[in-house]
Design an enzyme around this catalytic site. Structure first.
Site, PDB file in Angstrom:
ATOM      1  N   GLU A 162      13.401  83.115 -57.954  1.00  0.00           N
ATOM      2  CA  GLU A 162      13.927  84.441 -57.596  1.00  0.00           C
ATOM      3  C   GLU A 162      14.084  85.333 -58.827  1.00  0.00           C
ATOM      4  O   GLU A 162      13.804  86.535 -58.778  1.00  0.00           O
ATOM      5  CB  GLU A 162      15.266  84.316 -56.864  1.00  0.00           C
ATOM      6  CG  GLU A 162      15.163  83.892 -55.403  1.00  0.00           C
ATOM      7  CD  GLU A 162      15.030  82.389 -55.199  1.00  0.00           C
ATOM      8  OE1 GLU A 162      14.822  81.644 -56.190  1.00  0.00           O
ATOM      9  OE2 GLU A 162      15.135  81.949 -54.041  1.00  0.00           O
ATOM     10  N   GLY A 168      18.900  84.296 -50.973  1.00  0.00           N
ATOM     11  CA  GLY A 168      19.353  85.082 -49.818  1.00  0.00           C
ATOM     12  C   GLY A 168      19.320  84.266 -48.547  1.00  0.00           C
ATOM     13  O   GLY A 168      19.515  84.796 -47.456  1.00  0.00           O
ATOM     14  N   LEU A 201       6.842  86.860 -49.374  1.00  0.00           N
ATOM     15  CA  LEU A 201       7.041  88.009 -50.267  1.00  0.00           C
ATOM     16  C   LEU A 201       6.359  89.270 -49.744  1.00  0.00           C
ATOM     17  O   LEU A 201       6.735  90.374 -50.142  1.00  0.00           O
ATOM     18  CB  LEU A 201       6.543  87.651 -51.672  1.00  0.00           C
ATOM     19  CG  LEU A 201       7.368  86.557 -52.367  1.00  0.00           C
ATOM     20  CD1 LEU A 201       6.632  85.990 -53.576  1.00  0.00           C
ATOM     21  CD2 LEU A 201       8.732  87.097 -52.791  1.00  0.00           C
ATOM     22  N   GLU A 260      16.118  76.420 -50.097  1.00  0.00           N
ATOM     23  CA  GLU A 260      17.298  76.772 -49.283  1.00  0.00           C
ATOM     24  C   GLU A 260      17.184  76.121 -47.902  1.00  0.00           C
ATOM     25  O   GLU A 260      18.171  75.627 -47.346  1.00  0.00           O
ATOM     26  CB  GLU A 260      17.402  78.295 -49.152  1.00  0.00           C
ATOM     27  CG  GLU A 260      17.654  78.977 -50.487  1.00  0.00           C
ATOM     28  CD  GLU A 260      17.775  80.494 -50.360  1.00  0.00           C
ATOM     29  OE1 GLU A 260      16.783  81.146 -49.976  1.00  0.00           O
ATOM     30  OE2 GLU A 260      18.864  81.017 -50.631  1.00  0.00           O
ATOM     31  N   ARG A 290      10.970  86.894 -59.762  1.00  0.00           N
ATOM     32  CA  ARG A 290      10.483  87.858 -58.758  1.00  0.00           C
ATOM     33  C   ARG A 290      11.385  89.098 -58.690  1.00  0.00           C
ATOM     34  O   ARG A 290      11.140  90.008 -57.912  1.00  0.00           O
ATOM     35  CB  ARG A 290      10.443  87.221 -57.360  1.00  0.00           C
ATOM     36  CG  ARG A 290       9.623  85.952 -57.269  1.00  0.00           C
ATOM     37  CD  ARG A 290       8.125  86.192 -57.186  1.00  0.00           C
ATOM     38  NE  ARG A 290       7.430  84.918 -57.123  1.00  0.00           N
ATOM     39  CZ  ARG A 290       6.618  84.451 -58.083  1.00  0.00           C
ATOM     40  NH1 ARG A 290       6.327  85.184 -59.136  1.00  0.00           N
ATOM     41  NH2 ARG A 290       6.052  83.268 -57.954  1.00  0.00           N
ATOM     42  N   ARG A 294       1.106  78.643 -47.364  1.00  0.00           N
ATOM     43  CA  ARG A 294       2.007  77.658 -47.982  1.00  0.00           C
ATOM     44  C   ARG A 294       3.359  77.624 -47.271  1.00  0.00           C
ATOM     45  O   ARG A 294       4.418  77.449 -47.870  1.00  0.00           O
ATOM     46  CB  ARG A 294       2.196  77.921 -49.485  1.00  0.00           C
ATOM     47  CG  ARG A 294       0.893  78.045 -50.293  1.00  0.00           C
ATOM     48  CD  ARG A 294      -0.111  76.936 -49.977  1.00  0.00           C
ATOM     49  NE  ARG A 294      -1.289  77.023 -50.837  1.00  0.00           N
ATOM     50  CZ  ARG A 294      -2.535  77.200 -50.369  1.00  0.00           C
ATOM     51  NH1 ARG A 294      -2.775  77.330 -49.056  1.00  0.00           N
ATOM     52  NH2 ARG A 294      -3.547  77.215 -51.202  1.00  0.00           N
TER      53      ARG A 294
HETATM   54  C1  1HE Z   1       2.557  83.560 -50.152  1.00  0.00           C
HETATM   55  C2  1HE Z   1       3.705  82.947 -50.690  1.00  0.00           C
HETATM   56  C3  1HE Z   1       4.943  83.595 -50.492  1.00  0.00           C
HETATM   57  C4  1HE Z   1       2.003  81.734 -51.182  1.00  0.00           C
HETATM   58  N1  1HE Z   1       4.954  84.742 -49.792  1.00  0.00           N
HETATM   59  N2  1HE Z   1       2.630  84.692 -49.469  1.00  0.00           N
HETATM   60  N3  1HE Z   1       8.307  82.252 -53.513  1.00  0.00           N
HETATM   61  C5  1HE Z   1       7.589  82.208 -54.613  1.00  0.00           C
HETATM   62  O1  1HE Z   1       7.762  82.949 -55.545  1.00  0.00           O
HETATM   63  C6  1HE Z   1       6.464  81.200 -54.582  1.00  0.00           C
HETATM   64  C7  1HE Z   1       5.126  81.935 -54.531  1.00  0.00           C
HETATM   65  N4  1HE Z   1       4.019  81.002 -54.301  1.00  0.00           N
HETATM   66  C8  1HE Z   1       3.497  80.242 -55.287  1.00  0.00           C
HETATM   67  O2  1HE Z   1       3.988  80.159 -56.409  1.00  0.00           O
HETATM   68  C9  1HE Z   1       2.267  79.477 -54.929  1.00  0.00           C
HETATM   69  O3  1HE Z   1       1.678  80.065 -53.771  1.00  0.00           O
HETATM   70  C10 1HE Z   1       2.523  77.970 -54.616  1.00  0.00           C
HETATM   71  C11 1HE Z   1       2.911  77.250 -55.925  1.00  0.00           C
HETATM   72  C12 1HE Z   1       3.605  77.774 -53.579  1.00  0.00           C
HETATM   73  C13 1HE Z   1       1.217  77.338 -54.055  1.00  0.00           C
HETATM   74  O4  1HE Z   1       0.139  77.636 -54.934  1.00  0.00           O
HETATM   75  P1  1HE Z   1      -1.354  77.512 -54.365  1.00  0.00           P
HETATM   76  O5  1HE Z   1      -2.278  77.720 -55.538  1.00  0.00           O
HETATM   77  O6  1HE Z   1      -1.511  76.253 -53.597  1.00  0.00           O
HETATM   78  O7  1HE Z   1      -1.516  78.689 -53.293  1.00  0.00           O
HETATM   79  P2  1HE Z   1      -1.768  80.269 -53.529  1.00  0.00           P
HETATM   80  O8  1HE Z   1      -3.227  80.507 -53.784  1.00  0.00           O
HETATM   81  O9  1HE Z   1      -0.831  80.815 -54.529  1.00  0.00           O
HETATM   82  O10 1HE Z   1      -1.340  80.872 -52.112  1.00  0.00           O
HETATM   83  C14 1HE Z   1      -2.132  80.688 -50.952  1.00  0.00           C
HETATM   84  C15 1HE Z   1      -1.858  81.881 -50.059  1.00  0.00           C
HETATM   85  O11 1HE Z   1      -0.490  81.864 -49.662  1.00  0.00           O
HETATM   86  C16 1HE Z   1      -2.053  83.206 -50.791  1.00  0.00           C
HETATM   87  O12 1HE Z   1      -2.453  84.157 -49.840  1.00  0.00           O
HETATM   88  P3  1HE Z   1      -4.003  84.583 -49.659  1.00  0.00           P
HETATM   89  O13 1HE Z   1      -3.970  85.612 -48.572  1.00  0.00           O
HETATM   90  O14 1HE Z   1      -4.425  85.101 -51.008  1.00  0.00           O
HETATM   91  O15 1HE Z   1      -4.735  83.326 -49.281  1.00  0.00           O
HETATM   92  C17 1HE Z   1      -0.652  83.554 -51.271  1.00  0.00           C
HETATM   93  O16 1HE Z   1      -0.475  84.945 -51.462  1.00  0.00           O
HETATM   94  C18 1HE Z   1       0.160  83.065 -50.077  1.00  0.00           C
HETATM   95  N5  1HE Z   1       1.527  82.771 -50.458  1.00  0.00           N
HETATM   96  N6  1HE Z   1       3.324  81.823 -51.315  1.00  0.00           N
HETATM   97  C19 1HE Z   1       3.821  85.275 -49.311  1.00  0.00           C
HETATM   98  N7  1HE Z   1       6.076  83.083 -50.936  1.00  0.00           N
HETATM   99  C20 1HE Z   1      15.873  84.580 -48.504  1.00  0.00           C
HETATM  100  S1  1HE Z   1      15.674  84.823 -50.139  1.00  0.00           S
HETATM  101  C21 1HE Z   1      14.545  83.639 -50.701  1.00  0.00           C
HETATM  102  C22 1HE Z   1      13.929  84.123 -51.950  1.00  0.00           C
HETATM  103  C23 1HE Z   1      12.680  83.366 -52.266  1.00  0.00           C
HETATM  104  O17 1HE Z   1      12.215  82.515 -51.559  1.00  0.00           O
HETATM  105  S2  1HE Z   1      11.955  83.825 -53.732  1.00  0.00           S
HETATM  106  C24 1HE Z   1      10.620  82.717 -53.922  1.00  0.00           C
HETATM  107  C25 1HE Z   1       9.375  83.208 -53.281  1.00  0.00           C
END
Ligand code: 1HE
Length: 261
Positions: A135, A143, A69, A115, A138, A29
């Site tokens: 955030e 950041g 993450l 961001e 989590r 994603r």
């Molecule tokens: C990830 C990430 C990620 C997906 N880091 N691996 N961001 C979040 O808290 C958002 C986290 N992601 C989600 O809520 C969902 O993935 C989505 C709504 C974006 C998309 O959902 P979906 O159903 O289409 O995909 P999925 O099945 O959740 O994810 C597909 C794969 O991408 C899966 O990995 P896989 O190995 O199991 O296939 C997920 O683990 C991976 N994936 N998002 C790592 N964010 C500088 S400070 C900034 C602070 C932040 O950004 S905090 C917010 C972080």
């Protein structure tokens, strides 16, 4: 020019004066690992001189899921600060680089993804887009510059509310509160972004420079300083031969009028 290899997480294509810089990690994603952030920095830093506008996009159904993450392992405070500073450097190349940037959004624009989008100058969402700052859920904090850039877009009170409650904002609500400038039907945001990019590329480069570089600084200056900066920029832009030609073109009825279309 086209460049994309399997290990590349960011692809750059150039067509005429418009570059498209795409996050190419849809299976994750388009989550922002440090490698992605570094490749973004390099992409924006090394745009060919012929490029006048950049489009920033994300491959797949989601623009960007924010911070990778899986990289949030045990780090020291100093390493954490350095991590943020790498993001700041890359996003600064977007906001204060040589060319205006139009961001194309669909699906998730969350956390660091928001961001990133807020570093661009013009944002175009399709109707599948949603914005979130998870955030708080989590256990972390902004950041990637969002405390500053997203707060400037929507005000710190809305940022506070989104972060505290996990409120996810849909595309039309995002339009109303200034997270996006346009909302298109599903799948049409790139077409709209290209149309806008062509318009921006048609402006005088010096005007685009003043708009992207001076305007944000003026907004932070006290009024007396801001007005002086504005007067200087106005004088510099209108003194350029290109400005004279453009103004004459209008006076001689050779240039388009301002219209709603
Ligand atoms: C990830 C990430 C990620 C997906 N880091 N691996 N961001 C979040 O808290 C958002 C986290 N992601 C989600 O809520 C969902 O993935 C989505 C709504 C974006 C998309 O959902 P979906 O159903 O289409 O995909 P999925 O099945 O959740 O994810 C597909 C794969 O991408 C899966 O990995 P896989 O190995 O199991 O296939 C997920 O683990 C991976 N994936 N998002 C790592 N964010 C500088 S400070 C900034 C602070 C932040 O950004 S905090 C917010 C972080």
């Amino acid at each position: 020019m086209n460049s994309s290899t399997p290990e590349q997480l960011v692809a750059v294509t150039v067509e005429d004066t418009i570059a498209t810089i795409t996050l190419t990690r849809p299976t994750k994603r388009n989550a922002l690992s440090l490698r992605v952030v570094e490749q973004l920095r390099v992409a924006f830093d090394t745009l060919p001189d012929t490029v006048r506008v950049a489009i920033l996009a994300g491959e797949g159904e989601h623009f960007c899921a924010g911070l990778d993450l899986s990289e949030l392992t045990e780090t020291t405070t100093a390493e954490g600060v350095q991590h943020s500073f790498k993001w700041y450097e890359a996003f600064s190349k977007i906001q204060f680089g040589r060319v205006p940037v139009v961001c194309v959004m669909q699906g998730a624009v969350v956390g660091g993804g928001l961001e990133l989008a807020s570093s661009a100058h013009v944002r175009v969402a399709d109707e599948t887009t949603y914005f979130g700052l998870p955030e708080g859920q989590r256990g972390i904090f902004l950041g990637g510059g969002g405390s500053v850039r997203v707060s400037k877009l929507i005000g710190f009170s809305r940022v506070t509310e989104m972060m505290l409650t996990g409120h996810v904002v849909n595309a039309s609500e995002g339009l109303a509160i200034n997270l996006t400038h346009y909302v298109t039907p599903k799948g049409q945001a790139m077409d709209k972004a290209r149309e806008l990019a062509r318009k921006i590329a048609g402006n005088a480069p010096l005007s685009n420079f003043a708009i992207t570089q001076a305007l944000p600084l003026i907004a932070e200056q006290p009024m007396s300083h801001g007005l002086l900066t504005e007067a200087l920029m106005a004088s510099i832009t209108q003194g350029a031969p290109e400005a004279k030609e453009r103004v004459n073109a209008f006076l001689e009825k050779r240039a388009a009028k301002v219209s709603l279309s």
